[in-house]
Design a protein around this motif. Structure first.
Motif, PDB file in Angstrom:
ATOM      1  N   GLY A 374      -3.142 -26.384  56.866  1.00 36.10           N
ATOM      2  CA  GLY A 374      -3.656 -27.001  55.655  1.00 36.10           C
ATOM      3  C   GLY A 374      -2.743 -26.798  54.471  1.00 36.10           C
ATOM      4  N   SER A 396      -4.355 -30.693  58.200  1.00 39.34           N
ATOM      5  CA  SER A 396      -5.802 -30.847  58.349  1.00 39.34           C
ATOM      6  C   SER A 396      -6.526 -29.912  57.394  1.00 39.34           C
ATOM      7  CB  SER A 396      -6.218 -30.558  59.801  1.00 39.34           C
ATOM      8  OG  SER A 396      -5.824 -29.246  60.169  1.00 39.34           O
ATOM      9  N   GLY A 397      -7.849 -29.910  57.497  1.00 42.48           N
ATOM     10  CA  GLY A 397      -8.665 -29.036  56.665  1.00 42.48           C
ATOM     11  C   GLY A 397      -8.999 -29.663  55.325  1.00 42.48           C
ATOM     12  N   PHE A 419      -6.779 -34.659  56.903  1.00 42.16           N
ATOM     13  CA  PHE A 419      -7.547 -33.945  55.890  1.00 42.16           C
ATOM     14  C   PHE A 419      -8.992 -34.436  55.903  1.00 42.16           C
ATOM     15  CE2 PHE A 419      -3.259 -33.557  53.884  1.00 42.16           C
ATOM     16  CZ  PHE A 419      -3.189 -32.180  53.891  1.00 42.16           C
TER      17      PHE A 419
END
Length: 972
Positions: A374, A396-397, A419
């Motif tokens: 992230g 991501s995150g 994301f």
């Protein structure tokens, strides 16, 4: 000998005697030499010569330095606005003179070979001037230690041979001049005391010889922007004192030579834009590195782990290579790290967490790699950050909330990742945010209403996420918004009416959502709107009548629940398929839509009663309307001297004009141009005077209705282009700037009345089919006139004006083909004693925009100068700024630069329509254009300097003109 002869000889001897003893006549008298020098180079704005007068000792002259014996040893007048030619014949007669510093002025003309008579000269600085011709042989100046000719205007062959004996030189800079192409000058290798060698942009070709290793005292070596090929020689590894090495923009190949690790003093290394390859193992010990620029090469392998321990590193750019592996976790965590660009590689792992540890980082550019994890929480407090670009990775995150509201961030680009989570409400605190790109992720939740407070937003791309709920009702507060892409989400409810207040909106895409209700009529008032896609929603009702003006290059309303007749103007071939999937729509004579039923004619008592009722209501409404209009006109006549129209006129030049006469002429047959903000008409008054009138539309919403409106913003100027045009042109008086006679305004329209330019625009003359041939005299005069107009804007106004959209279509031509700068809708007036303004709107036209403007959004006069350089290239080559023959991602500037690098026959660049005997003159103008379009803004001349350079290359004698006019069939 006769008495007459003796008498003559005595008179001659007597004259020579008085010449010798009289200081006022002696050519070796320093005072007279300096005062003569003053008369030759004192420009109109030069203030430094106030102390240079007969009553002041020469050692008290500003810029003059003397020794203990009151002998002149130095003339230092750098950056003093000197404007004239240099007479070294007299200056060099000051035998004690050791230093001449005249850099950064407007000096021009040729340099005399008498310069070589300054026998005791140790320092000579003539850089950043406007000289012409060859630089003379200076082999006699054996005491010279410092020579700076950078960006001085010299051309032709450089006397490299004369440097061979100047073995005391420690500083040599002759770069950024248009010297003839030459192999690497071997004479330089004798200059073993050199500490600085600047040969960037000096037309040097071939390989870098191994003998470069002879220059063991070098601390700075710059050979960029030449025609160098082959490998970096091993000899360079002997330069162990080297602190700066610049080799960018060449055609070097191979890898870093073995032994490069010996350059342990190196702090700045730039080898970008070459064809270098291999790994970076030879750089792992260069611990003093502050700036490392390796971008646009073919490097591969992993980033050495030692880079994470470089405690002085501030700038790191390796984009467009083939690096793999992870970035060292500690990279950029020691010094005041400023930026990192590792884009377009194959890097993996996490984003290093501590690059903003000291709070100085400005740019994090890591797009198009394979990063995972992230965004580190540590960047949430990075208030210095201006550009965050991590698109096209596997990140991501949830994005840390505070990142959305960073106060100085201009661009957030998170597109094409994984994301998730919402956009935080504190995005309203991002007052500098101009570009928000978060498309193709998994963001969800409602778009916060606070996003409407991010007032600098220009572009928003939220395509293909999982947003739900309503589009924020106050989104119309975003006055600078140019493009809005919300397609491929789950937005519901109606399209906000306030979108019609986004006066800068050019592209709107709301397709593939669950929007319902009617299409707001206010969207049709967006006269700058170019593309509209509302397809695949649940919209109902009719297509608003405000869409009847065919301004859109794309409209897609397919797959909705619209009903009624499609406006005839939207049935063009370009809109085929734009209305499919709406069973309720019909059209007359359209292949893709059902035929509309004819209007029924009913009879019967009920029908008659119905129509009688409607007719009566209409009569009542019309009566009331007439009553109100009569009263309004009576009131208006009291305040407007019975003009009969509710228009307000403001004159800026004396002209006998009647607005009603102008209004009657705004008809289709008089239309001569169209723009995003309105139409331009040719108007001929009863007295025979011709005018050009720009009719600029306003929004359909009345300003008075805004005062207490719950959605629309408070009253303000809704037409910044109109305001800019008025503010700029109303006070300008210059023969090369189009004349604005007056403005005429009403509640819903603005009229700007200009002088009419019968020959149209330069673009039309150069590029329309069929082309209108122009001889070089005409083209040269157009270039010079346009330059003088821009010079006035930059230097002659009370407050400098930056046009921001200089292009050939904005240079208009009068009956005699004299040019005038026009269209000031994007102009910026710069406040004196303030830093140059900046904008979040990328103003200008593709092909003319300076590279730094599109990247940093900074607005400076150097942007205008770049654009003007493009115009001169058009004039010389006859080509458009963007043409397929230039190749992918190339414009005329890069094409010209490439051709000059690879083509020995430079005359081939000149438009074939220019006669042979004047192609050399045209090539001189092309050289000026190249200087105007230098990649680094600081290297571009001012418009004042451009005018001087153009005046110096004027090729015309009366005979020249007669010959070329005869060739081109032009009558005297």
């Amino acid at each position: 000998m006769s008495p007459e002869s003796i008498s003559g000889h005595l008179l001659l001897l007597l004259a020579l005697f008085f010449l010798v003893i009289s200081p006022s006549f002696s050519q070796s008298d320093p005072r007279q030499i300096l005062l003569k020098f003053k008369t030759e180079v004192a420009g109109s704005t030069t203030q430094v010569f106030i102390s240079w007068n007969e009553n002041n000792p020469v050692c008290n002259f500003t810029g003059v330095v003397c020794d203990s014996k009151n002998s002149i040893t130095e003339i230092n007048l750098s950056n003093q606005g000197l404007d004239g030619t240099l007479d070294f014949d007299s200056i060099c007669s000051i035998e004690s003179l050791q230093k001449i510093s005249l850099g950064s002025n407007l000096l021009h003309g040729n340099i005399s070979s008498r310069l070589s008579e300054c026998a005791n000269l140790q320092l000579l600085d003539l850089g950043v001037n406007l000289f012409s011709g060859k630089f003379p042989d200076i082999s006699s100046l054996t005491q010279l230690q410092f020579l700076n000719l950078n960006l001085s205007g010299f051309s032709g062959p450089f006397p490299w041979k004369s440097l061979e004996k100047l073995t005391n030189l420690t500083y040599l800079s002759v770069g950024d001049n248009l010297f003839d192409r030459t192999p690497f000058p071997s004479e330089i290798f004798n200059l073993v005391k050199l500490q600085t060698l600047y040969l960037t942009n000096s037309s040097i070709e071939g390989t870098i010889p191994e003998e470069i290793g002879n220059l063991v005292s070098l601390k700075s070596l710059e050979l960029s922007y030449n025609y160098l090929v082959g490998a970096i020689p091993e000899g360079i590894t002997k330069l162990t004192n080297l602190q700066e090495l610049e080799l960018y923009d060449n055609e070097l190949s191979g890898g870093f030579p073995v032994g490069f690790r010996n350059l342990v003093m190196l702090s700045e290394l730039d080898v970008s834009n070459n064809s270098l390859e291999g790994d970076l193992s030879e750089l792992r010990n260069l611990t003093r590195m502050e700036s490392l620029q390796l971008f646009e090469n073919n490097f591969s392998g992993e980033i050495p782990a030692e880079f994470g321990e470089f405690k002085f590193l501030k700038q790191f750019s390796i984009y467009d290579n083939m690096f793999i592996g992870e970035l060292p976790a500690k990279i950029g965590s020691w010094a005041d790290f400023q930026y990192i660009d590792v884009s377009e590689n194959f890097l993996t792992g996490s984003i290093p967490p501590d690059m903003c540890k000291n709070g100085k980082i400005i740019e994090v550019l890591m797009l198009q790699n394979k990063f995972t994890g992230g965004l580190p929480e540590t960047y949430a407090d990075c208030s210095s950050l201006q550009r965050l670009r991590v698109s096209n990775n596997s990140l991501s995150g949830r994005v840390p909330d505070r990142i959305w509201g960073l106060p100085n961030v201009r661009m957030i680009d998170l597109s094409m990742n994984q994301f998730e989570g919402p956009v935080a409400p504190n995005i309203g605190e991002a007052k500098s945010l101009a570009q928000l790109f978060i498309a193709y992720n998994r963001f969800s939740g409602e778009l916060p209403e606070e996003i409407s407070k991010a007032s600098s937003l220009v572009e928003m791309e939220l395509t293909h996420n999982q947003f739900t709920g309503e589009i924020p009702a106050r989104i119309g507060d975003l006055k600078k918004l140019n493009s809005l892409y919300l397609d491929g989400n789950f937005f519901s409810d109606t399209i906000p009416e306030s979108l019609g207040s986004c006066v800068s909106l050019n592209d709107l895409n709301l397709a593939g959502n669950s929007l319902s209700g009617e299409i707001p009529a206010s969207l049709g008032s967006l006269h700058g709107l170019n593309s509209l896609n509302l397809s695949n929603n649940k919209l109902s009702g009719v297509i608003p009548a405000s869409f009847s003006s065919p301004r859109l290059s794309l409209i897609d309303l397919s797959n909705n629940m619209l009903i009624g007749r499609v406006p005839e103007s939207l049935l063009a071939e370009a809109y085929n398929g734009s209305f499919a999937g709406n069973p309720g729509l019909c059209a007359d004579g359209s292949k893709g839509l059902r035929q509309c039923a004819p209007t029924p004619r009913r009879s019967g008592g009920l029908g008659i009663a119905k129509y009688c009722f409607i007719a009566g209501a209409l009569v009542l409404v019309l009566s009331l309307t007439c009553f109100v209009l009569v009263k309004s006109k009576q009131k208006d006549s009291e305040s407007k001297t019975n003009r009969g129209f509710p228009w307000d006129i403001k004159q800026f030049h004396v002209i006998n004009i009647n607005e009603s006469e102008i209004l009657r002429s705004l008809r289709r047959e008089n239309l001569i141009g169209k723009g995003g903000s309105g139409n331009v008409y040719k108007v001929e008054l009863g007295c025979g005077k011709q005018l050009a009138v720009k009719h600029m539309w306003k929004s359909d919403v009345d300003l008075g209705d805004r005062k207490n409106h719950p959605i629309l913003p408070k009253p303000e100027s809704r037409w910044p282009e109109y305001d800019a045009e008025i503010a700029t042109l109303s006070s300008i008086r210059h023969v090369n700037v189009v004349k604005l006679y007056c403005s005429i305004t009403s509640e819903d329209s603005n009229l700007l009345v200009y002088e009419y330019m019968p020959k149209g625009s330069l673009w039309d003359r150069l590029h329309t089919c069929p082309k209108i041939e122009m001889n070089w005299k005409v083209r040269y005069e157009i270039a010079l006139g346009a330059a003088k107009g821009l010079e006035y804007l930059h230097h002659g106004c009370d407050k400098p004006v930056i046009h921001r959209d200089v292009k050939s279509s904005n240079i208009l031509l009068d009956e005699e083909m004299k040019p005038k700068i026009a269209d000031f809708g994007l102009a910026k007036i710069v406040e004196i004693n303030k830093i140059m303004d900046s904008t979040h709107v990328i103003a200008g036209t593709h092909g003319y925009i300076a590279p730094e403007y599109g990247y940093t959004l900074n607005v400076t006069e150097k942007s205008d100068i770049y654009s003007f350089g493009v115009v001169v290239m058009e004039l010389v080559t006859g080509k458009k700024p963007m043409q397929p023959e230039f190749g992918e991602n190339k414009d005329i500037v890069r094409w010209v630069q490439g051709e000059m690098r690879s083509n020995a026959n430079l005359i081939a660049l000149v438009d074939p329509n220019i006669s042979e005997e004047f192609k050399g003159h045209a090539l001189n103008a092309l050289i000026i254009a190249i200087r105007c379009t230098m990649r680094i803004p600081a290297l571009r001349p001012s418009m004042k300097m451009v005018v001087q350079m153009l005046e110096q290359i004027e090729p015309y004698s009366p005979i020249d003109i007669m010959i070329e006019n005869d060739i081109n069939g032009v009558k005297p």
